[in-house]
Write a protein that holds these residues in place. Structure first.
Motif, PDB file in Angstrom:
ATOM      1  N   ASP A 195       2.401  -3.031 -18.497  1.00 50.03           N
ATOM      2  CA  ASP A 195       3.753  -3.188 -19.054  1.00 50.03           C
ATOM      3  C   ASP A 195       4.731  -2.161 -18.474  1.00 50.03           C
ATOM      4  OD1 ASP A 195       2.988  -5.242 -20.873  1.00 50.03           O
ATOM      5  OD2 ASP A 195       2.132  -3.707 -22.194  1.00 50.03           O
ATOM      6  N   ASP A 252      -0.775  -8.925 -26.219  1.00 52.90           N
ATOM      7  CA  ASP A 252      -1.999  -8.289 -26.728  1.00 52.90           C
ATOM      8  C   ASP A 252      -1.735  -6.881 -27.240  1.00 52.90           C
ATOM      9  OD1 ASP A 252      -2.988 -10.445 -24.881  1.00 52.90           O
ATOM     10  OD2 ASP A 252      -4.907  -9.646 -25.577  1.00 52.90           O
ATOM     11  N   ALA A 253      -2.108  -6.637 -28.480  1.00 52.23           N
ATOM     12  CA  ALA A 253      -1.964  -5.321 -29.111  1.00 52.23           C
ATOM     13  C   ALA A 253      -0.497  -4.933 -29.312  1.00 52.23           C
ATOM     14  CB  ALA A 253      -2.705  -4.217 -28.343  1.00 52.23           C
ATOM     15  N   THR A 254       0.420  -5.858 -29.004  1.00 53.60           N
ATOM     16  CA  THR A 254       1.824  -5.632 -29.340  1.00 53.60           C
ATOM     17  C   THR A 254       2.210  -6.620 -30.440  1.00 53.60           C
ATOM     18  OG1 THR A 254       2.424  -4.761 -27.169  1.00 53.60           O
ATOM     19  CG2 THR A 254       4.202  -5.703 -28.476  1.00 53.60           C
ATOM     20  N   ASP A 268       5.252  -7.771 -24.859  1.00 53.05           N
ATOM     21  CA  ASP A 268       3.867  -7.950 -24.464  1.00 53.05           C
ATOM     22  C   ASP A 268       3.179  -8.677 -25.629  1.00 53.05           C
ATOM     23  OD1 ASP A 268       1.220  -7.427 -23.429  1.00 53.05           O
ATOM     24  OD2 ASP A 268       1.135  -5.726 -24.834  1.00 53.05           O
ATOM     25  N   ASP A 314       2.391  -1.856 -24.571  1.00 47.29           N
ATOM     26  CA  ASP A 314       1.483  -0.729 -24.786  1.00 47.29           C
ATOM     27  C   ASP A 314       0.651  -0.371 -23.560  1.00 47.29           C
ATOM     28  OD1 ASP A 314       0.064  -3.291 -25.372  1.00 47.29           O
ATOM     29  OD2 ASP A 314      -1.631  -1.927 -25.527  1.00 47.29           O
ATOM     30  N   GLY A 315       0.479  -1.314 -22.624  1.00 49.56           N
ATOM     31  CA  GLY A 315      -0.497  -1.095 -21.552  1.00 49.56           C
ATOM     32  C   GLY A 315       0.121  -0.691 -20.224  1.00 49.56           C
ATOM     33  N   GLU A 360      -6.864  -7.116 -29.174  1.00 49.91           N
ATOM     34  CA  GLU A 360      -6.844  -7.689 -27.839  1.00 49.91           C
ATOM     35  C   GLU A 360      -7.485  -9.076 -27.880  1.00 49.91           C
ATOM     36  OE1 GLU A 360      -5.703  -6.623 -24.937  1.00 49.91           O
ATOM     37  OE2 GLU A 360      -5.121  -4.593 -25.499  1.00 49.91           O
ATOM     38  N   MET A 377      -5.964  -1.372 -19.501  1.00 52.24           N
ATOM     39  CA  MET A 377      -4.700  -1.039 -20.177  1.00 52.24           C
ATOM     40  C   MET A 377      -4.294   0.409 -19.911  1.00 52.24           C
ATOM     41  SD  MET A 377      -3.457  -3.688 -21.369  1.00 52.24           S
ATOM     42  CE  MET A 377      -4.247  -4.706 -20.156  1.00 52.24           C
TER      43      MET A 377
HETATM   44 MG   LIG Z   1      -0.879  -5.085 -24.572  1.00 52.79          MG
END
Ligand SMILES: [Mg+2]
Length: 427
Positions: free
Chosen positions: A157, A10-12, A8, A153-154, A17, A40
């Protein structure tokens, strides 16, 4: 078989974000952040939320958006892993191709390894007219050959994580969505732990270390432990003011590769552990109702170091005796005086070195009781979904180390254990 790796974005890969960062530039960051968080966590469907959010951001020229994205901080160690393994790495993101193409170039991901949403631009190529296609991550990855590991993370995913052979929830930036964890094989909360796990999977060699204590310690906390009747998994039972598992972690503070196998009430176990230390690797045994601690242990030991230690999350063991086992350079088994209802017993023989060696596990006979504590070379591990000691049987005779323990199955046991701790582990 060599693994592929799906990430992923964003934020991974990024530490923030992307959409809220774009929104900040036009003064709607707070609204965007709230919408993104809800999405998310699975409270708003991704496609619906993404369309709305892109529409709000479409006033930003594409060139400006790319510039902002170029300034978003990244998990640099993870980016290094991606660059080193770029032919096997894919980015799977809901984000728009026109926004992230520069970022993909920077981290070494080619166009055909970036599975993302597609945008429509005006003839000058700087104004966003709309979205052509919103990615469905679950479908987008169908063509990627197994085996693959996936990291995210979301909520969006979750399908990718479920399809992966190794599905990793990564919570360095924010809480990982429950829908994802319900399908994950692992959860990690620091970039360092994520990268070590990925490198161990990629290289098929020992889990990387810069510590002297080169052991992997697997603590099994997946089971329900219902006999005590306190409504929570036994590892979380507070004894003399501290959960059993926390007592163990305090004794293991010098060890850098701790795997906690979770199942029943995993979210409570993870929360408690993260309050104490973040650099633990959580391994899921979602099938804890139908499998034994042997299955949990093997899941935890996978991609571990050459020497692997098994420890039950609900075993209260004398600190000195735990250290004796951990400092032993050889394969060994922890045994104690028989004392529980239905013990697994161990017969022993004395070898020339004067030490006792376990020769047999049995329900009928034996001098000592099996405790669940042992250490074994990874290369000697066989297969089982039953008890941990099934893994030891083909390796007998094996050195026995006497350990003082308290098993907590009943309320009387519990009171005994509290007394033991309060007396400084004196009998
Ligand atoms: Mg993410």
């Amino acid at each position: 078989m060599e693994y592929s790796y799906l990430f992923d974005l964003d934020a991974t890969i990024t530490k923030k974000e992307i959409l809220p960062a774009l929104a900040d530039s036009i003064g709607i960051g707070d609204v965007m952040k709230k919408m993104t968080e809800k999405t998310m966590m699975g409270e708003i469907p991704f496609a619906e939320s993404f369309s709305k959010r892109v529409e709000m951001l479409s006033v930003i020229p594409v060139s400006k958006a790319r510039e902002i994205i170029a300034g978003i901080p990244l998990h640099e160690e993870l980016v290094s892993f991606i660059k080193e393994n770029s032919d096997r790495c894919y980015v799977v993101t809901g984000n728009l191709d026109v926004w992230i193409s520069g970022l993909m170039e920077k981290i070494g991901i080619s166009k055909d390894h970036c599975l993302c949403s597609k945008a429509r631009l005006d003839e000058n190529g700087d104004k966003l007219l709309g979205i052509d296609k919103i990615i469905d991550k679950g479908r987008a990855i169908a063509a990627i050959p197994h085996p693959f590991a996936a990291v995210g993370d979301g909520d969006n995913d979750a399908e990718m994580i479920a399809a992966a052979d190794i599905g990793i929830g990564f919570g360095a930036v924010r809480n990982v969505a429950m829908s994802l964890l319900n399908n994950a094989t692992h959860a990690v909360y620091t970039e360092e732990k994520l990268c070590r796990l990925l490198r161990a999977i990629a290289s098929k060699v020992s889990y990387p270390s810069d510590a002297d204590l080169k052991k992997t310690i697997v603590i099994s906390c997946a089971g329900m432990g219902t006999r005590l009747g306190v409504g929570c998994t036994k590892a979380l039972v507070s004894v003399a003011g501290k959960p059993l598992l926390l007592r163990q972690l305090e004794l293991l503070k010098d060890y850098d590769d701790i795997r906690i196998v979770v199942g029943y009430q995993y979210e409570k176990v993870i929360e408690m552990v993260l309050g104490y230390r973040k650099d633990v690797t959580f391994v899921f045994n979602h099938n804890y109702k139908n499998t034994g601690t042997g299955d949990s242990f093997l899941k935890g030991a996978a991609h571990g170091r050459d020497m692997v230690v098994a420890l039950d999350g609900d075993l209260l063991v004398h600190p000195d005796d735990l250290n004796t086992v951990l400092e032993c350079p050889d394969e060994c088994i922890g045994g104690t005086t028989p004392g529980t209802d239905n013990p697994v017993l161990m017969s022993v023989m004395i070898k020339e070195d004067g030490q006792e060696y376990v020769t047999e596990f049995s329900r009928q006979r034996g001098k000592y009781e099996w405790t669940g504590l042992m250490q074994m070379k990874k290369e000697h591990l066989g297969l089982t979904t039953g008890h941990v000691y099934f893994l030891l049987e083909p390796r007998l005779p094996m050195k026995m180390i006497f350990i003082r323990t308290r098993e907590i199955d009943t309320m009387d046991d519990y009171k005994n254990a509290v007394r033991w701790i309060e007396n400084g582990y004196k009998d």
